[in-house]
Each structure stands twice: as structure tokens, then as C-alpha cells.
Design an enzyme around this catalytic site. Structure first.
Site, short mmCIF file in Angstrom:
data_model
loop_
_atom_site.label_atom_id
_atom_site.label_comp_id
_atom_site.label_asym_id
_atom_site.label_seq_id
_atom_site.Cartn_x
_atom_site.Cartn_y
_atom_site.Cartn_z
N GLY A 33 0.83 -1.45 -0.16
CA GLY A 33 -0.11 -0.13 0.01
C GLY A 33 0.63 1.00 0.04
O GLY A 33 2.31 1.05 -0.27
N ASP A 85 3.52 -2.61 8.07
CA ASP A 85 2.69 -2.21 7.27
C ASP A 85 1.52 -1.02 7.76
O ASP A 85 1.69 -1.02 8.75
CB ASP A 85 1.72 -3.38 7.15
CG ASP A 85 0.83 -3.24 5.75
OD1 ASP A 85 1.24 -2.53 4.79
OD2 ASP A 85 0.39 -4.55 5.61
N ALA A 87 -2.76 0.11 7.71
CA ALA A 87 -3.85 -0.83 7.95
C ALA A 87 -4.94 1.17 7.24
O ALA A 87 -4.92 1.77 6.96
CB ALA A 87 -3.79 -1.20 9.45
N ASP A 88 -5.89 0.05 7.21
CA ASP A 88 -7.17 1.01 6.58
C ASP A 88 -8.24 1.33 7.82
O ASP A 88 -8.72 2.67 7.89
CB ASP A 88 -8.51 -0.14 6.64
CG ASP A 88 -7.78 -0.34 4.27
OD1 ASP A 88 -7.01 0.66 4.09
OD2 ASP A 88 -7.58 -1.20 4.86
N LYS A 98 -7.79 -4.79 7.50
CA LYS A 98 -6.52 -4.12 6.30
C LYS A 98 -7.37 -4.78 5.21
O LYS A 98 -7.96 -5.78 4.98
CB LYS A 98 -5.44 -4.74 6.69
CG LYS A 98 -4.55 -3.91 7.88
CD LYS A 98 -3.37 -5.08 8.27
CE LYS A 98 -1.99 -5.14 7.35
NZ LYS A 98 -2.37 -4.21 5.77
N GLY A 99 -6.15 -4.61 3.82
CA GLY A 99 -7.29 -5.25 2.90
C GLY A 99 -7.22 -4.75 1.86
O GLY A 99 -8.18 -4.83 0.58
N GLY A 100 -7.29 -3.05 2.34
CA GLY A 100 -7.60 -2.56 0.96
C GLY A 100 -7.58 -2.47 -0.20
O GLY A 100 -7.71 -2.46 -1.29
N GLU A 107 -0.38 -10.07 4.19
CA GLU A 107 -0.47 -9.92 4.22
C GLU A 107 -0.02 -10.24 6.09
O GLU A 107 0.47 -10.28 6.99
CB GLU A 107 -0.80 -8.71 5.12
CG GLU A 107 -0.73 -7.42 3.37
CD GLU A 107 -1.72 -5.88 3.65
OE1 GLU A 107 -1.43 -5.40 3.02
OE2 GLU A 107 -3.03 -6.51 4.13
N LYS A 125 -6.67 7.27 10.58
CA LYS A 125 -7.50 5.51 10.66
C LYS A 125 -7.36 5.45 11.92
O LYS A 125 -7.86 4.24 11.98
CB LYS A 125 -5.95 5.45 10.27
CG LYS A 125 -5.33 5.33 8.79
CD LYS A 125 -6.74 5.53 7.43
CE LYS A 125 -6.08 5.55 5.86
NZ LYS A 125 -4.96 4.86 5.41
#
Length: 221
Positions: A33, A85, A87-88, A98-100, A107, A125
């Protein structure tokens, strides 16, 4: 202050945090990301202080390789000292959505394989309760309808992310409208749906440390 400026600040804080812990034998786990990309850009400047990286997506692997940083398959890495990493969403207990970007399964695998998970975000966020951002769920393609009906029964409204395929060859259902009062329980419930590979709740594998960038600087959770 722009969001990109805040993301760069969070990435720089993560570099400062991990740099003293790196050795020539260290392998660093890297997320996916825009915020992770800023971290990769900074990591290139201290390339001489660690051995290699493990990436959670093909896109991150390509960015690392572009800087001449060796990228290992996770199965070939002896251990990962840290995983960094974005996060959303982040809640007060350091549980994440997460995972957008669609890399949630890899991940989660890399995060679970690391000694420490450092999450880097800007303050937009932060949420009191997860669920404002649609929850990504990776699903085997033939189970799309089956999984969607099960997610409806859990109170969500799943939407197929059309035209997108994960690095694992699967699809994503983005689930809107979930009231996530117990992230740990819901994470397990969704993962138990037949055909679901993984979901974007990081509660069992929540962040060990969150670095949050705001106009006043970067603070730690």
C-alpha cells in the site's frame, strides 16, 4: 498538512524505530500500500544494515527489487525480525482492518511470521470501533455466492470487487455495514465460512506497536 506528508512521517518513524535493531543477518517483512511504499523508499537508504526482505505482495516485491533489495520467499527466510505495514482502520486495542489493497492474506501470513508487527498510519485511520471501512474478505471464486450469503447472515452487505484478482488467484468481497464489537470473534467466524481464505480483521494478529502520524508529530500506541 497533506495525507502523503503524514504517511511519510509515519514511515520515517518506523525506520527510526527499527534501524538500531537491524543486523547484517536481519530479514524485514514488508507490507503493501501507499504507506508501506514510503517505508520501502526509506528502507532503501539503509540497505547496508540488513540482509533481505519478505514482501506481502508482488507489487511490494517489485518495488523492493527496484532498489536492489533482495526479496526472499517466506519459506526461505530463517526468521523475520519485524513486519511493517499500514492499515485501513486502527481501534484503541490495536486491532486493525486491512486489505484495501487486496493483499490481506499474504499480509496476515507475513505478520504472523514476524517477531514484531509495527503498524504505520496517519491519524485519519483511528476509529473507536472497526467497521467504518468495508471489511475485505478473500474468497475462492467458486464460493462467491456461498460466502456472500453467509456474510449477509452475519449482518454485513458484501460487494464483489469486480475486475480484481488477488496474488493468490482469488476474489475479494468488501463487506459494508458490519458492527464489529468483538473483532477477535468475528475474525474467527468469517474465517470459518466455507470458501473464505482469509479476512481483513487483524485481531488475533493485531499490531504490537502502532505509529500514528498527525500534525503534531508521531505518537505510539
Amino acid at each position: 498538512m497533506s495525507q502523503d506528508t503524514l504517511k511519510r512521517s509515519a514511515a520515517a518513524a518506523a525506520l527510526d524505530y527499527i534501524e538500531s535493531r537491524l543486523t547484517r543477518q536481519s530479514v524485514v517483512g514488508i507490507g503493501t500500500g501507499s504507506t508501506a511504499n514510503f517505508f520501502i523508499d526509506g528502507l532503501a537508504r539503509i540497505r547496508h544494515k540488513f540482509d533481505a526482505a519478505v514482501a506481502s505482495s508482488e507489487a511490494s516485491a517489485q518495488r523492493l527489487a527496484g532498489y536492489g533489495i533482495p526479496v526472499l520467499d517466506l519459506n526461505a527466510a530463517p526468521s523475520l525480525c519485524v513486519y511493517v505495514d499500514g492499515a485501513d482502520e486502527v481501534d484503541p486495542e490495536r486491532c486493525l482492518t486491512k486489505g484495501g489493497g487486496g493483499a490481506l492474506t499474504r499480509e496476515k501470513i507475513v505478520a504472523a511470521s514476524s517477531e514484531e508487527f509495527v503498524c504505520i498510519v496517519d491519524e485519519s485511520k483511528l476509529v473507536e470501533r472497526l467497521g467504518r471501512f468495508p471489511l475485505p474478505v478473500e474468497v475462492v471464486p467458486m464460493a462467491r455466492g456461498l460466502a456472500a450469503r453467509a456474510l449477509l447472515r452475519l449482518g454485513g452487505s458484501p460487494e464483489w470487487r469486480q475486475g480484481f484478482t488477488t496474488d493468490n488467484g482469488n476474489i475479494i468481497l468488501d463487506v459494508h455495514g458490519l458492527h464489529i464489537n468483538d473483532p477477535l470473534t468475528l475474525e474467527a467466524e468469517i474465517n470459518n465460512i466455507v470458501g473464505v481464505v482469509c479476512n481483513g480483521l487483524f485481531a488475533a494478529n493485531r499490531a504490537d506497536r502502532v505509529l500514528i502520524a498527525g500534525p503534531g508529530g508521531v505518537r505510539r500506541m
